[in-house]
Design a protein around this motif. Structure first.
Motif, PDB file in Angstrom:
ATOM      1  N   GLN A 157      32.810 -25.635  76.842  1.00 65.90           N
ATOM      2  CA  GLN A 157      31.460 -26.165  76.676  1.00 65.90           C
ATOM      3  C   GLN A 157      30.823 -25.655  75.392  1.00 65.90           C
ATOM      4  O   GLN A 157      30.166 -26.404  74.669  1.00 65.90           O
ATOM      5  CB  GLN A 157      30.588 -25.785  77.882  1.00 65.90           C
ATOM      6  CG  GLN A 157      30.903 -26.546  79.143  1.00 65.90           C
ATOM      7  CD  GLN A 157      30.736 -28.039  78.959  1.00 65.90           C
ATOM      8  OE1 GLN A 157      29.652 -28.543  78.710  1.00 65.90           O
ATOM      9  NE2 GLN A 157      31.845 -28.761  79.076  1.00 65.90           N
ATOM     10  N   TYR A 158      31.000 -24.391  75.122  1.00 65.33           N
ATOM     11  CA  TYR A 158      30.419 -23.817  73.911  1.00 65.33           C
ATOM     12  C   TYR A 158      31.014 -24.482  72.671  1.00 65.33           C
ATOM     13  O   TYR A 158      30.308 -24.752  71.690  1.00 65.33           O
ATOM     14  CB  TYR A 158      30.671 -22.309  73.870  1.00 65.33           C
ATOM     15  CG  TYR A 158      29.744 -21.553  72.938  1.00 65.33           C
ATOM     16  CD1 TYR A 158      28.590 -20.935  73.420  1.00 65.33           C
ATOM     17  CD2 TYR A 158      30.019 -21.470  71.576  1.00 65.33           C
ATOM     18  CE1 TYR A 158      27.736 -20.243  72.568  1.00 65.33           C
ATOM     19  CE2 TYR A 158      29.170 -20.793  70.716  1.00 65.33           C
ATOM     20  CZ  TYR A 158      28.030 -20.176  71.220  1.00 65.33           C
ATOM     21  OH  TYR A 158      27.186 -19.505  70.361  1.00 65.33           O
ATOM     22  N   SER A 159      32.305 -24.766  72.728  1.00 65.70           N
ATOM     23  CA  SER A 159      32.975 -25.394  71.595  1.00 65.70           C
ATOM     24  C   SER A 159      32.568 -26.859  71.434  1.00 65.70           C
ATOM     25  O   SER A 159      32.291 -27.325  70.328  1.00 65.70           O
ATOM     26  CB  SER A 159      34.493 -25.294  71.779  1.00 65.70           C
ATOM     27  OG  SER A 159      35.178 -25.996  70.768  1.00 65.70           O
ATOM     28  N   LEU A 160      32.499 -27.593  72.559  1.00 66.36           N
ATOM     29  CA  LEU A 160      32.195 -29.026  72.509  1.00 66.36           C
ATOM     30  C   LEU A 160      30.767 -29.301  72.045  1.00 66.36           C
ATOM     31  O   LEU A 160      30.504 -30.310  71.389  1.00 66.36           O
ATOM     32  CB  LEU A 160      32.419 -29.667  73.880  1.00 66.36           C
ATOM     33  CG  LEU A 160      33.861 -29.796  74.356  1.00 66.36           C
ATOM     34  CD1 LEU A 160      33.902 -30.323  75.779  1.00 66.36           C
ATOM     35  CD2 LEU A 160      34.641 -30.723  73.423  1.00 66.36           C
ATOM     36  N   THR A 161      29.844 -28.423  72.414  1.00 66.31           N
ATOM     37  CA  THR A 161      28.432 -28.648  72.086  1.00 66.31           C
ATOM     38  C   THR A 161      27.964 -27.823  70.901  1.00 66.31           C
ATOM     39  O   THR A 161      26.785 -27.876  70.544  1.00 66.31           O
ATOM     40  CB  THR A 161      27.536 -28.326  73.300  1.00 66.31           C
ATOM     41  OG1 THR A 161      27.671 -26.930  73.632  1.00 66.31           O
ATOM     42  CG2 THR A 161      27.936 -29.168  74.502  1.00 66.31           C
ATOM     43  N   PHE A 168      25.911 -32.701  80.413  1.00 70.05           N
ATOM     44  CA  PHE A 168      25.514 -33.293  81.684  1.00 70.05           C
ATOM     45  C   PHE A 168      26.735 -33.682  82.513  1.00 70.05           C
ATOM     46  O   PHE A 168      26.752 -33.515  83.732  1.00 70.05           O
ATOM     47  CB  PHE A 168      24.634 -34.520  81.448  1.00 70.05           C
ATOM     48  CG  PHE A 168      23.320 -34.212  80.778  1.00 70.05           C
ATOM     49  CD1 PHE A 168      22.635 -33.045  81.072  1.00 70.05           C
ATOM     50  CD2 PHE A 168      22.777 -35.077  79.850  1.00 70.05           C
ATOM     51  CE1 PHE A 168      21.419 -32.741  80.454  1.00 70.05           C
ATOM     52  CE2 PHE A 168      21.565 -34.795  79.231  1.00 70.05           C
ATOM     53  CZ  PHE A 168      20.898 -33.626  79.531  1.00 70.05           C
ATOM     54  N   SER A 169      27.759 -34.209  81.856  1.00 72.96           N
ATOM     55  CA  SER A 169      28.972 -34.603  82.575  1.00 72.96           C
ATOM     56  C   SER A 169      29.656 -33.392  83.199  1.00 72.96           C
ATOM     57  O   SER A 169      30.204 -33.469  84.307  1.00 72.96           O
ATOM     58  CB  SER A 169      29.933 -35.320  81.628  1.00 72.96           C
ATOM     59  OG  SER A 169      30.251 -34.500  80.503  1.00 72.96           O
ATOM     60  N   PHE A 170      29.624 -32.265  82.511  1.00 69.62           N
ATOM     61  CA  PHE A 170      30.192 -31.019  83.019  1.00 69.62           C
ATOM     62  C   PHE A 170      29.433 -30.552  84.257  1.00 69.62           C
ATOM     63  O   PHE A 170      30.024 -30.182  85.281  1.00 69.62           O
ATOM     64  CB  PHE A 170      30.132 -29.972  81.909  1.00 69.62           C
ATOM     65  CG  PHE A 170      30.401 -28.557  82.332  1.00 69.62           C
ATOM     66  CD1 PHE A 170      31.680 -28.146  82.661  1.00 69.62           C
ATOM     67  CD2 PHE A 170      29.372 -27.618  82.380  1.00 69.62           C
ATOM     68  CE1 PHE A 170      31.936 -26.828  83.045  1.00 69.62           C
ATOM     69  CE2 PHE A 170      29.612 -26.312  82.744  1.00 69.62           C
ATOM     70  CZ  PHE A 170      30.896 -25.919  83.088  1.00 69.62           C
ATOM     71  N   LEU A 171      28.109 -30.581  84.204  1.00 70.49           N
ATOM     72  CA  LEU A 171      27.281 -30.164  85.340  1.00 70.49           C
ATOM     73  C   LEU A 171      27.463 -31.113  86.524  1.00 70.49           C
ATOM     74  O   LEU A 171      27.516 -30.669  87.683  1.00 70.49           O
ATOM     75  CB  LEU A 171      25.808 -30.129  84.930  1.00 70.49           C
ATOM     76  CG  LEU A 171      25.411 -29.052  83.918  1.00 70.49           C
ATOM     77  CD1 LEU A 171      23.988 -29.280  83.421  1.00 70.49           C
ATOM     78  CD2 LEU A 171      25.541 -27.657  84.523  1.00 70.49           C
TER      79      LEU A 171
END
Length: 253
Positions: A157-161, A168-171
């Protein structure tokens, strides 16, 4: 404590604006007044309603009690209402950042805490929000500890964003996974993990709710992970003063 049953509407319901609100004054504008078109004033309007309304809401007491206990149940109903692009353009055209006022033909009006309380049904009393940016290590630790994410996914997540954010898709995926695992653990009679998955699912839900309705930014696909601090202890969510946190940025632009 007995909580009323949650009534999840299929569509948001628009409340009637109070007579001292900016929305009411805009409605009183002279119908002959020029309203900028999208060509004159291009707007990028984003509404995340489907991300919340499409979520599966199980008919479970723990979910209903947590949502009502948080004091944020009505945000689900009213937090995704939008007006037409032309009206949004009219608001933008009449906004004066130097005074934090809208200048209408019928007078001047600013966004007040009463507007926030009436339109969004957010508390305007309580503990003030106090947060700052968090580091990569803190972000991944919080996601693992409080959202129940796998360490690899948290790092991703840190890398993608490109920062301390949660997509939101992750959550949404985490939320659904925890609901499935909560049901499975309940079937096996594992009360400890039932509570664990319930709490993780709720934190994912609240992060989605706030990230798509209140703390929205230009990315339109993730929420800042620093807000997770307000949902670590689910018993204190209703104690936070959410209203000024939304109102203050608009009065200082």
């Amino acid at each position: 404590m007995v909580y009323p049953e949650v009534d999840y509407p299929s569509e948001p319901v628009a409340p009637t604006p109070p007579q001292n609100s900016a929305a009411f004054l805009l409605a009183l504008e002279n119908s002959d007044a020029e309203i900028p078109s999208l060509e004159q004033l291009p707007l990028n309007s984003v509404n995340h309603a489907h991300k919340i309304f499409d979520l599966y809401h199980p008919d479970a007491d723990w979910l209903k009690e947590a949502i009502f206990g948080s004091g944020l149940a009505r945000l689900y109903c009213y937090g995704f209402i939008t007006i037409t692009h032309n009206k949004q353009g009219a608001f933008v055209e009449r906004w004066h950042k130097e005074t934090s006022y809208f200048h209408f033909l019928v007078g001047e009006m600013m966004i007040t805490l009463d507007d926030v309380a009436f339109l969004l049904h957010l508390p305007i009393r309580g503990r003030l929000l106090n947060h700052s940016q968090i580091t990569h290590d803190v972000t991944t630790k919080w996601m693992v500890d409080y959202l129940g994410a796998q360490l690899e996914k948290a790092y991703e997540q840190y890398s993608l964003t490109d920062g301390a954010h949660a997509k939101f898709s992750f959550l949404k995926d985490l939320y659904h996974d925890h609901l499935v695992m909560e049901t499975d653990c309940e079937t096996r009679g594992d009360d400890f993990f039932v509570q664990y998955h319930c709490q993780c699912a709720l934190r994912c839900y609240f992060m989605l709710l706030f990230g798509t309705s209140l703390f929205v930014d230009k990315s339109a696909n993730y929420v800042d992970a620093t807000y997770l601090r307000y949902f670590m202890d689910l018993d204190t969510v209703r104690e936070w003063n959410w209203g000024p946190a939304i109102w203050d940025p608009y009065t200082k632009r």
